[in-house]
Design an enzyme around this catalytic site. Structure first.
Site, short mmCIF file in Angstrom:
data_model
loop_
_atom_site.label_atom_id
_atom_site.label_comp_id
_atom_site.label_asym_id
_atom_site.label_seq_id
_atom_site.Cartn_x
_atom_site.Cartn_y
_atom_site.Cartn_z
N ASP A 186 -29.57 18.63 -64.96
CA ASP A 186 -29.86 20.03 -65.24
C ASP A 186 -29.16 20.46 -66.53
O ASP A 186 -28.12 19.87 -66.90
CB ASP A 186 -29.40 20.92 -64.09
CG ASP A 186 -30.27 20.76 -62.85
OD1 ASP A 186 -31.47 20.47 -63.00
OD2 ASP A 186 -29.74 20.93 -61.72
N TYR A 238 -20.28 11.85 -59.26
CA TYR A 238 -20.16 13.14 -59.91
C TYR A 238 -18.78 13.75 -59.66
O TYR A 238 -18.12 13.47 -58.65
CB TYR A 238 -21.18 14.14 -59.34
CG TYR A 238 -22.62 13.78 -59.53
CD1 TYR A 238 -23.34 14.21 -60.65
CD2 TYR A 238 -23.30 13.03 -58.57
CE1 TYR A 238 -24.67 13.90 -60.82
CE2 TYR A 238 -24.65 12.71 -58.73
CZ TYR A 238 -25.33 13.14 -59.85
OH TYR A 238 -26.65 12.84 -60.01
N ASP A 280 -27.08 26.99 -57.38
CA ASP A 280 -26.10 26.75 -58.44
C ASP A 280 -25.81 28.05 -59.17
O ASP A 280 -26.33 29.12 -58.80
CB ASP A 280 -26.57 25.65 -59.40
CG ASP A 280 -27.89 25.98 -60.08
OD1 ASP A 280 -28.12 27.16 -60.43
OD2 ASP A 280 -28.72 25.07 -60.26
N ARG A 302 -26.28 20.15 -55.72
CA ARG A 302 -26.26 21.61 -55.50
C ARG A 302 -26.65 21.96 -54.07
O ARG A 302 -26.14 22.93 -53.49
CB ARG A 302 -27.12 22.35 -56.51
CG ARG A 302 -28.53 21.86 -56.68
CD ARG A 302 -29.10 22.43 -57.98
NE ARG A 302 -30.32 21.78 -58.39
CZ ARG A 302 -31.53 22.28 -58.19
NH1 ARG A 302 -31.66 23.43 -57.56
NH2 ARG A 302 -32.59 21.63 -58.61
#
Length: 311
Positions: free
Chosen positions: A38, A66, A80, A179
């Site tokens: 994103d 992550y 998010d 998310r």
């Protein structure tokens, strides 16, 4: 310029923007990436060039890692920081490390995850984000994912607006929406939550420590030194077992012919289907093959080097 680059994608640009800038730096239109990030996310984006773009299909299923910052206090429609607040602010008290760790433990392992409405997934041929922008909720089928690790790195002080952040390291299977994970963690905490920051630190064997910034790619491209930074095709698929073949078998593979499996120098038993790198005597990637146990053969699934390319 056949190979891959590990790019440290900056915040505020799309994955497509990264591809466009790499195209200009490399001087070719044939550039593609694996695993979209994103715009607000940063970190590892694997970009392949020229014939190596054909290798992207073999990177799709790699696990990811992550660093994610979760903001508790309210949920958003996109799950998010880019979305609209959809739950009342819950700022009753600050979270404890023990409470957060206990909830995180519940999300480790194999599980089902429902894709978010704001995603590129398709239902009945329609992108979910298009329905979401029109205010429509579409029924989605949950998908199987695996969270290999979910470690709490830090619990931040409560913010002036009553929200509170904590940062976690996530190791997960391909197809996991971090998310959505943040949203679901917030629901379990009873506070509501959304993802406020995301940095991808690994895609399979590709690590953030080996990544180049876009500025470095553009500078090296301008100086004609970018080829030295390219990861060779054989190393791009380092997660696959390797089979080295001689000249006679090489001609068969380059022409898309299968190799018979016998107990000879190849040393391979056709026990279960497997995907492997097929390399020449110099160790350069020629093709990706699959073992056909029924036919007792190795069938080229993708041929990277053809007789025409050698000429």
């Amino acid at each position: 310029m056949i190979g891959a680059l590990i790019i440290d994608k900056p915040e505020g640009v799309t994955s497509h923007d990264v591809v466009a800038r790499v195209r200009r730096a490399v001087g070719t239109r044939r550039v593609g990436h694996a695993g979209t990030l994103d715009p607000f996310a940063t970190g590892v984006l694997v970009v392949c060039t020229e014939r190596a773009t054909r290798l992207l299909q073999f990177l799709v299923g790699l696990d990811k890692e992550y660093l994610a910052t979760v903001r508790t206090g309210f949920a958003t429609d996109t799950q998010d920081l880019t979305g609209k607040q959809i739950t009342a602010l819950d700022s009753s008290d600050s979270l404890s490390v023990e409470r957060v760790k206990a909830v995180l433990k519940e999300f480790v392992g194999q599980q089902w995850q429902t894709p978010p409405m704001f995603s590129a997934n398709k239902v009945a041929g329609e992108r979910l984000y298009r329905a979401a922008r029109e205010g429509r909720e579409v029924e989605r089928q949950p998908v199987a994912i695996t969270i290999g690790a979910l470690d709490l790195l830090s619990l931040h002080e409560i913010r002036t607006d009553g929200t509170q952040d904590f940062t976690v390291r996530v190791r997960c299977s391909s197809g996991t929406y971090v998310r959505t994970l943040a949203h679901d963690i917030g629901a379990s905490l009873g506070t509501g939550a959304h993802l406020s920051a995301l940095r991808r630190t690994a895609v399979g064997h590709f690590r953030i420590e080996d990544a180049l910034t876009l500025e470095e790619v553009e500078r090296r491209g301008g100086e004609g030194q970018l080829s030295a930074a390219l990861i060779k095709p054989v190393a791009v698929l380092a997660h696959l077992p390797m089979l080295q073949i001689g000249d006679a078998d090489l001609q068969l593979v380059m022409n898309g012919r299968e190799l018979p499996l016998i107990n000879d120098a190849r040393g391979i038993e056709a026990v279960v289907p497997a995907t492997m790198r097929i390399c020449d005597k110099a160790g350069e990637l020629v093709a990706v093959g699959e073992v056909d146990a029924r036919r007792r053969s190795i069938k080229p699934r993708m041929v990277l080097i053809t007789p025409d390319a050698v000429k």
